[in-house]
Design an enzyme around this catalytic site. Sequence first.
Site, PDB file in Angstrom:
ATOM      1  N   THR A   1     -21.091 -20.317 -52.030  1.00 38.77           N
ATOM      2  CA  THR A   1     -20.410 -20.896 -53.186  1.00 38.77           C
ATOM      3  C   THR A   1     -19.751 -22.218 -52.775  1.00 38.77           C
ATOM      4  OG1 THR A   1     -18.626 -19.365 -52.651  1.00 38.77           O
ATOM      5  CG2 THR A   1     -19.965 -18.845 -54.592  1.00 38.77           C
TER       6      THR A   1
ATOM      7  N   LYS B   1     -19.215 -26.071 -54.594  1.00 36.49           N
ATOM      8  CA  LYS B   1     -17.941 -26.803 -54.675  1.00 36.49           C
ATOM      9  C   LYS B   1     -18.111 -28.211 -54.094  1.00 36.49           C
ATOM     10  CE  LYS B   1     -15.745 -22.344 -54.140  1.00 36.49           C
ATOM     11  NZ  LYS B   1     -15.233 -21.371 -53.166  1.00 36.49           N
TER      12      LYS B   1
ATOM     13  N   LYS C   1     -16.536 -22.791 -43.579  1.00 35.34           N
ATOM     14  CA  LYS C   1     -16.901 -21.460 -44.052  1.00 35.34           C
ATOM     15  C   LYS C   1     -16.570 -20.493 -42.931  1.00 35.34           C
ATOM     16  CE  LYS C   1     -21.239 -22.936 -44.585  1.00 35.34           C
ATOM     17  NZ  LYS C   1     -21.648 -22.485 -45.882  1.00 35.34           N
ATOM     18  N   ARG C   2     -16.677 -19.163 -43.182  1.00 31.88           N
ATOM     19  CA  ARG C   2     -16.456 -18.226 -42.086  1.00 31.88           C
ATOM     20  C   ARG C   2     -17.389 -18.571 -40.917  1.00 31.88           C
ATOM     21  NH1 ARG C   2     -12.869 -13.736 -43.041  1.00 31.88           N
ATOM     22  NH2 ARG C   2     -13.596 -12.963 -41.050  1.00 31.88           N
TER      23      ARG C   2
ATOM     24  N   HIS D   1     -23.708  -8.290 -52.430  1.00 32.29           N
ATOM     25  CA  HIS D   1     -23.401  -9.624 -51.895  1.00 32.29           C
ATOM     26  C   HIS D   1     -23.954  -9.867 -50.502  1.00 32.29           C
ATOM     27  CE1 HIS D   1     -20.459 -10.842 -55.016  1.00 32.29           C
ATOM     28  NE2 HIS D   1     -20.258  -9.542 -55.102  1.00 32.29           N
TER      29      HIS D   1
ATOM     30  N   LYS E   1     -24.681 -18.264 -40.064  1.00 30.05           N
ATOM     31  CA  LYS E   1     -24.342 -19.511 -40.766  1.00 30.05           C
ATOM     32  C   LYS E   1     -24.632 -20.727 -39.879  1.00 30.05           C
ATOM     33  CE  LYS E   1     -20.774 -17.281 -43.597  1.00 30.05           C
ATOM     34  NZ  LYS E   1     -21.085 -17.480 -45.026  1.00 30.05           N
TER      35      LYS E   1
HETATM   36  C1  26V Z   1     -18.231  -6.834 -45.883  1.00 30.96           C
HETATM   37  C2  26V Z   1     -17.430  -6.066 -45.125  1.00 30.96           C
HETATM   38  C3  26V Z   1     -18.061  -5.077 -44.286  1.00 30.96           C
HETATM   39  C4  26V Z   1     -17.153  -4.538 -43.254  1.00 30.96           C
HETATM   40  C5  26V Z   1     -15.804  -4.259 -43.746  1.00 30.96           C
HETATM   41  C6  26V Z   1     -15.144  -5.447 -44.334  1.00 30.96           C
HETATM   42  C7  26V Z   1     -16.052  -6.226 -45.173  1.00 30.96           C
HETATM   43  C8  26V Z   1     -15.511  -7.160 -46.004  1.00 30.96           C
HETATM   44  C9  26V Z   1     -16.320  -7.931 -46.782  1.00 30.96           C
HETATM   45  C10 26V Z   1     -17.672  -7.777 -46.703  1.00 30.96           C
HETATM   46  C11 26V Z   1     -18.465  -8.615 -47.614  1.00 30.96           C
HETATM   47  C12 26V Z   1     -19.502  -9.387 -46.989  1.00 30.96           C
HETATM   48  C13 26V Z   1     -20.299  -9.881 -48.066  1.00 30.96           C
HETATM   49  C14 26V Z   1     -19.916 -11.264 -48.529  1.00 30.96           C
HETATM   50  O1  26V Z   1     -18.836 -11.773 -48.424  1.00 30.96           O
HETATM   51  N1  26V Z   1     -20.893 -11.874 -49.083  1.00 30.96           N
HETATM   52  C15 26V Z   1     -20.804 -13.232 -49.567  1.00 30.96           C
HETATM   53  O2  26V Z   1     -20.653 -13.163 -50.966  1.00 30.96           O
HETATM   54  C16 26V Z   1     -20.595 -14.458 -51.546  1.00 30.96           C
HETATM   55  C17 26V Z   1     -20.320 -14.258 -53.013  1.00 30.96           C
HETATM   56  O3  26V Z   1     -21.401 -13.638 -53.619  1.00 30.96           O
HETATM   57  C18 26V Z   1     -21.885 -15.189 -51.293  1.00 30.96           C
HETATM   58  O4  26V Z   1     -21.794 -16.483 -51.843  1.00 30.96           O
HETATM   59  C19 26V Z   1     -22.147 -15.289 -49.808  1.00 30.96           C
HETATM   60  O5  26V Z   1     -23.418 -15.862 -49.576  1.00 30.96           O
HETATM   61  C20 26V Z   1     -22.105 -13.915 -49.196  1.00 30.96           C
HETATM   62  O6  26V Z   1     -22.204 -13.984 -47.781  1.00 30.96           O
END
Ligand code: 26V
Length: 807
Positions: free
Chosen positions: A652, A656, A544-545, A356, A550
Amino acid sequence: MFFDKESFKQAYLEKFAEAEGKTLDEGTSWDKYHALVLLLKEKVSLCRALTNEAYSREKEKQVYYFSMEFLIGKLLPFYLVNMEILNLVREGLADLNINLDELLAQESDAGLGNGGLGRLAACFLDSMSFKGIKGHGNGIHYKYGLFEQKIINGFQAEIADNWLKNGYPWEMRKPDKSVVVRFKGEVRMESLKGKLTFVQENYEPILAVPYDIPVFSYRNPFYINNLRLWSAEPMAAGLDLDLFNRGEFKQAQSYKSEVEAISSILYPEDSHIAGRELRLKQEYFFVAAGLGSILQSYKKGNTLLLDFAQWVAIHINDTHAALCIPELMRLLIDEEGLGWDEAWKITVESTSYTNHTIMPEALEKWSVEMIQSLLPRIYMIIEEIDRRFREEHILNFPEDPELPAFAGVIRHGQVHMAHLAIIGSHSINGVAKLHSRLLTEQVFPQFNRIYSKRFNNKTNGVSHRRFLYAANPGLSHLITEAIGPHWKRDAEELQKLEVFLNDQSFLEQLAKVKLNNKLRLIKHVKEKQGIVLDPSSLFDVQVKRIHAYKRQLLNVFKIMNLYNQLKANPNYFIEPQTFIFGGKAAPGYHYAKTLIKLINTLAQKINTDKDVNEIIKLVFLENFNVSLAELIYPAADISEQISTAGREASGTGNMKFMMNGALTLGTLDGANIEIREAVGEENIFIFGLKAEEVLHYAYQGSYKAWDEYLQNPDLKRILDQLVCGYFQEVGGEFITIHDSLLHYNDEFFVLKDFCSYYETYQKILNLYIQKKEWSRSTLVNIARSGCFSSDRTVSEYAEKIWNIRCR
Ligand code: 26V
């Protein structure tokens, strides 16, 4: 479910009396909510009993979706809509003098996720159930979800999200299904009848107790799946009775707290790896608990272990669950007595992995020492996977001796989780076309050479039943009146709306729905934040975050520039506009928190300036979560999707917004590219550098942010305003942002893309004043959004990755 209002009322009254043991008059809103959920659950259990029968009658492959995050939001309103009993229940309760909205307000918005990744997992649960796939979620029962955001004096403050404080009636604790998870200790090797075996000794056992939440979808109560969330508890045997007996309660308590910490908090960072031991513990904990219980139930089914992959698919949602690979190997070898090769074949054939993010700072790596001491047997298996990979690929690619070193799992004292996930899975996918291409070409080219057949794309999707049907009743009604109800089952049916492109009355109704949705959001903002917004203004939204890539900053600069123009030229005429931001910043992410402060400071300035505040208004909506999102998307005119090209894996929110009729203002990034393909260039507003150009600048090192600053007087003024006392009440806070642009050469090309962004925004304003053309474009967006339903995405996963045919 319920035949009519009267039968619902009778069932509800019985359930209330039985569950709450008081009269309706004595009951609190919580009691009334609680009784309603219990009643629905009971109905669902009945269906589940039938489903389980169906399961055993007709054996089907089961999918287990392993995810650290499930951002499920509120279930009650969604389930009522999905069961098509919302009105019946509302009216039945009204007869009993109960306001359904009051009950809906009782439910916690289960925030067990950070953002896109966790919400995607929740949408997949809905679609798997709808599609009749036996697909279950496996995650963590966090005591505290994602923090609640408060804005105090313009700054973000975080408050713990104690979502379980009143209990959560949807879940069912299943202590009899608990699994013991083992940490630390030593591994002893011994030879049993000539076979080498591994025994973990002196380990710390932890009890994983599951909480199950039923998942069912639109008019489909027979496919009830399960979201299983694991909670960490001390083992009775592990609670050191000696300590208690000796009166050392403090130490005994500290053991208990240490164990419970594992499922206590969701890490609120989604952008970088802090490498904390507790996070690694969480990862192993839910993987070991999930796989342990899957294997237990698999063995009850009298199916050969060697056929495991034929009946079970293990999907790992990002590398957070990559320990599934060595853990499944451990179970098959150490507990079930298989040999390495047999176990490896089963593991690779059953496991698949979705990536992701390509942001390097979010690609997980763990230090060898940490894994070795926390998970000694798992580390041995990872080492063996690494050794075999190197051996095999040195033989296969003798011409490229660098390759195994580059691609190994263990490098420079660190375990690369993505490499582990790639080597141990039969399928690796990205989440939008560009992202999947960048994965193979830029991020993992070495693996693409070895396993080219494993790499594939599965463009994300969202639950159109939650984000259109349930979130936007006005539009749903209009759509159903126009094309019938079948679009709820098959989102592609939305295309039929295109016959109304020249229907003036339909277009007017569409505009009216948008206005009503704005009024609904305005009411909420007024109640929550005391701010009054103008329903006749254009709603330009970025939610969004908060993250540098972003580029909320680019949007802020656009607003500052408009403001500057309005101030400099009192006759400057523009349409009234409302700029809406929302989103959380990771608590330790200083830059992102500064951005929130900047947005709020600018809002204060604009909203109190009588020269402009009838024309433009800026608001930062506090605590963006799933429930708030459901109010925002239907009210938006413009969807800001403005990440630096190549950085947003998919997005996503963009989908929406689109299905709710907002027009995208975006870069060629993530799924914006597919949205453009779907709606055509004339129904989307694209600007800025392309991913290739961004990469080119990065390789060449030829971008000079200073030149942009010096050459564009508007930009220069904006940047100067950040640091020259223009925002008088603030003391130098925005230097961080200024420095990121000029001192650190604008890593995300904000200055480079500013002009094309601003020009494109002007084009939007031009279209907006042509009401009919605008509505047509809106309708094209809605009509072409069907391919972004997660029903489509999940069907692709089922057929191409999990090897399942779905309905
Ligand atoms: C990464 C990490 C790394 C450090 C520890 C905690 C933590 C928690 C979550 C993440 C995930 C980051 C990746 C993420 O959220 N990606 C998003 O995924 C969406 C669904 O596929 C996508 O639409 C977004 O573009 C993407 O940023």
